[in-house]
Design a protein around this motif. Structure first.
Motif, mmCIF file in Angstrom:
data_model
loop_
_atom_site.group_PDB
_atom_site.id
_atom_site.type_symbol
_atom_site.label_atom_id
_atom_site.label_comp_id
_atom_site.label_asym_id
_atom_site.label_seq_id
_atom_site.Cartn_x
_atom_site.Cartn_y
_atom_site.Cartn_z
ATOM 1 N N PRO A 136 -6.266 0.544 8.734
ATOM 2 C CA PRO A 136 -6.246 1.592 8.381
ATOM 3 C C PRO A 136 -5.586 2.538 9.810
ATOM 4 N N PRO A 137 -4.610 3.615 9.677
ATOM 5 C CA PRO A 137 -4.450 4.316 11.115
ATOM 6 C C PRO A 137 -5.143 5.085 11.002
ATOM 7 N N GLU A 157 4.325 6.601 8.644
ATOM 8 C CA GLU A 157 2.739 5.711 9.317
ATOM 9 C C GLU A 157 2.477 4.187 8.897
ATOM 10 N N SER A 158 3.633 3.681 7.644
ATOM 11 C CA SER A 158 3.317 2.302 7.209
ATOM 12 C C SER A 158 3.791 1.166 8.536
ATOM 13 N N GLY A 203 0.651 -1.463 -0.238
ATOM 14 C CA GLY A 203 0.132 -0.476 -0.252
ATOM 15 C C GLY A 203 1.216 1.067 0.022
ATOM 16 N N TRP A 212 1.522 4.264 2.009
ATOM 17 C CA TRP A 212 1.300 5.479 3.372
ATOM 18 C C TRP A 212 1.917 6.472 3.635
ATOM 19 N N ARG A 213 1.238 7.600 4.723
ATOM 20 C CA ARG A 213 2.330 8.824 5.033
ATOM 21 C C ARG A 213 3.516 8.407 6.031
ATOM 22 N N THR A 252 4.890 -5.507 6.038
ATOM 23 C CA THR A 252 4.122 -5.452 4.733
ATOM 24 C C THR A 252 4.103 -6.630 3.597
ATOM 25 N N GLU A 296 -6.857 8.256 12.473
ATOM 26 C CA GLU A 296 -6.532 9.802 12.599
ATOM 27 C C GLU A 296 -6.987 10.724 13.862
#
Length: 189
Positions: free
Chosen positions: A185-186, A122-123, A116, A118-119, A127, A188
């Motif tokens: 997903p992370p 943030e990965s 994927g 990610w910012r 993976t 917010e």
């Protein structure tokens, strides 16, 4: 398209009137017609849809495909060869794995992977994993299906193959780490 008398028609007019010359050249024309027919078919020999079934394993060897060995039905071998050739550039990617799973299972497949975008920062830590789910293995045994999948998954990627609701690869007897799960997903904050 050649005329039926393409070689005889090249004789000078005086020779065309002589029965001996005409019959003599017709013998060579009959032999040459066979050679010409083979030459006309040459461009089709590399087409999986038109090649004789005996040539399909040879064509598959061009792209390193060992699963086309002449043992299965020609229609299935042709489809495997076409799909493999079309997706060769995608081998080992989610798109390539999905195409291969759907081809051999004969039904839609589900693929979840750790890849994927990610910012920065943030990965997830891991993976390199993939979970593949199919409803059945099509015409193959679970072992043969798992062997095909094992050839397609990159060596550094941890993988699981589920058929219906059973884990078939890696096999339960093999030492494994914790079961793979789909990361969330992370959030917010």
């Amino acid at each position: 398209m050649r005329r039926p008398d393409w070689l005889v028609g090249q004789l000078p007019p005086a020779m065309l009137q002589e029965d001996f010359f005409r019959r003599f050249v017709e013998m060579f024309q009959a032999q040459a017609d066979t050679l010409m027919a083979h030459a006309d078919d040459l461009e089709h020999l590399a087409d999986p849809g038109l090649a004789p079934p005996e040539l399909l394993p040879w064509l598959a060897s061009w792209i390193g495909l060992e699963s086309v060995d002449g043992a299965g039905p020609p229609a299935m071998q042709r489809e495997v060869l076409r799909t493999a050739a079309r997706t060769l550039a995608w081998r080992g990617t989610p798109a390539g794995l999905l195409a291969m799973l759907e081809l051999f299972s004969g039904a839609p497949a589900v693929l979840e992977d750790g890849g994927g975008v990610w910012r920065e920062g943030e990965s997830p830590a891991d993976t390199a994993w993939v979970v593949m789910r199919v409803a059945s293995t099509g015409n193959l045994t679970e072992r043969a299906f798992a062997d095909l999948v094992a050839d397609e998954v990159p060596a550094h990627v941890r993988a699981e193959l589920w058929v219906d609701d059973r884990l078939v690869w890696p096999r339960q007897s093999a030492p494994t780490t914790a079961p793979l799960s789909v990361p969330q997903p992370p959030t917010e904050t």
